[in-house]
Design a protein around this motif. Structure first.
Motif, short mmCIF file in Angstrom:
data_model
loop_
_atom_site.label_atom_id
_atom_site.label_comp_id
_atom_site.label_asym_id
_atom_site.label_seq_id
_atom_site.Cartn_x
_atom_site.Cartn_y
_atom_site.Cartn_z
N ALA A 165 33.46 46.25 31.83
CA ALA A 165 32.31 45.98 32.68
C ALA A 165 32.70 44.91 33.70
CB ALA A 165 31.12 45.50 31.84
N MET A 166 32.56 45.25 34.98
CA MET A 166 32.96 44.34 36.03
C MET A 166 31.76 43.94 36.89
SD MET A 166 36.60 46.09 36.99
CE MET A 166 36.88 44.86 38.22
N GLN A 167 31.94 42.91 37.68
CA GLN A 167 30.84 42.45 38.52
C GLN A 167 30.48 43.45 39.61
OE1 GLN A 167 32.40 38.72 39.90
NE2 GLN A 167 32.24 37.73 37.90
N SER A 171 35.50 49.73 35.25
CA SER A 171 36.93 50.00 35.30
C SER A 171 37.30 50.86 34.09
CB SER A 171 37.73 48.70 35.27
OG SER A 171 39.12 48.98 35.21
N LEU A 172 37.83 52.05 34.34
CA LEU A 172 38.29 52.92 33.27
C LEU A 172 39.70 52.47 32.87
CD1 LEU A 172 35.88 54.49 34.47
CD2 LEU A 172 37.10 56.60 33.89
N VAL A 173 39.78 51.79 31.74
CA VAL A 173 41.05 51.24 31.27
C VAL A 173 41.95 52.34 30.74
CG1 VAL A 173 42.15 49.62 29.67
CG2 VAL A 173 39.95 49.04 30.74
N TYR A 174 41.41 53.17 29.84
CA TYR A 174 42.19 54.28 29.30
C TYR A 174 41.24 55.30 28.68
CZ TYR A 174 46.24 56.73 27.47
OH TYR A 174 47.21 57.67 27.24
N VAL A 206 33.73 52.62 40.83
CA VAL A 206 34.39 52.98 39.57
C VAL A 206 35.88 52.92 39.83
CG1 VAL A 206 34.85 54.79 37.88
CG2 VAL A 206 32.50 54.38 38.66
N TYR A 207 36.55 51.99 39.16
CA TYR A 207 38.00 51.80 39.34
C TYR A 207 38.74 52.77 38.43
CZ TYR A 207 37.05 47.44 41.85
OH TYR A 207 36.62 46.50 42.78
N LEU A 208 39.62 53.59 39.04
CA LEU A 208 40.35 54.63 38.31
C LEU A 208 41.81 54.28 38.05
CD1 LEU A 208 39.03 57.91 40.01
CD2 LEU A 208 38.19 56.75 37.96
#
Length: 245
Positions: A165-167, A171-174, A206-208
């Protein structure tokens, strides 16, 4: 004047060269730093905006000599519209139960993870991960993180995604899934679900992770348009890709 991210002064370290898991004949190096301090979440957010990714309590980004193939990308949530193929995949979610869970490693998840890595990334850096390694990947986090679990109505586990969870987004870590259900396009479904979650929460991105045009394992990310890529001039819109789902 270009806006520059303000990242607190800290120690960064370079890893030794190792074989690249995505491009044959290449060597990869990374710059890493410890996610620590009074506010690791804010630090994580600032580093993510600068192209870093998280692995346990470390933030890293590629620093390879004579190669810049790894491009950080993020989906623009508000402007995102599903393609025809993605809409077909999204409709399949009606038979899937989704649960948000604490970042806690289970044997069931690990067994699906092992099957996924063997099928998709054999010979990669995760190929030899034991349960203790997997548990560290999931549980060792100084920032807000959780698991999303995707199951069929009869209880069969389809896939799992570890997210931060980001500001300014998610972010999809894995993410990983049971390769027996590959025809259901679970990887695409997992990303679409998180985009809709970000939309409901009013989060812009959404960070991929890293997009690599020459790697089939990573090039698929360009299908989630509009997509921004981090360039030397900051985050810039990527050209749209032809869908291949």
């Amino acid at each position: 004047m270009k806006h520059r991210l303000q990242i607190p002064l800290r120690h960064f370290f370079a890893t030794p060269p190792t074989p690249c898991p995505y491009l044959a004949g290449k060597l990869e190096r990374k710059v890493v730093t410890l996610l620590a301090g009074e506010d690791p979440d804010s630090l994580h957010n600032a580093l993510s905006q600068a192209g870093f990714r998280r692995s346990q309590d470390l933030a890293y980004r590629p620093a390879c000599e004579q190669c810049n193939a790894c491009v950080p990308v993020r989906v623009l949530v508000e402007a995102f519209r599903q393609s025809d193929g993605q809409r077909r995949i999204w409709r399949r979610r009606n038979g899937i139960i989704t649960r948000r869970l604490p970042a806690y490693a289970t044997r069931e998840h690990y067994m699906v993870f092992r099957r996924y890595v063997t099928a998709r990334h054999e010979g990669g850096g995760m190929a030899d991960m034991e349960f203790a390694d997997y548990r560290a990947m999931v549980e060792d986090s100084p920032v807000r993180t959780a698991l999303t679990e995707f199951r069929f109505a009869d209880g069969r586990l389809l896939g799992v995604c570890l997210t931060d969870a980001m500001q300014d987004g998610i972010s999809l870590v894995y993410s990983f899934f049971d390769p027996d259900f590959d025809q259901s396009s679970p990887g695409t479904l997992i990303i679409l679900w998180h985009i809709e979650q970000a939309r409901e929460q009013g989060l812009p991105y959404v960070y991929l992770g890293y997009w690599i045009s020459e790697s089939p394992k990573m090039a698929y990310k360009s299908r989630f348009q509009p997509l921004e890529a981090l360039t030397p001039d900051g985050w810039q819109m990527m050209p749209e890709a032809v869908e291949n789902t």
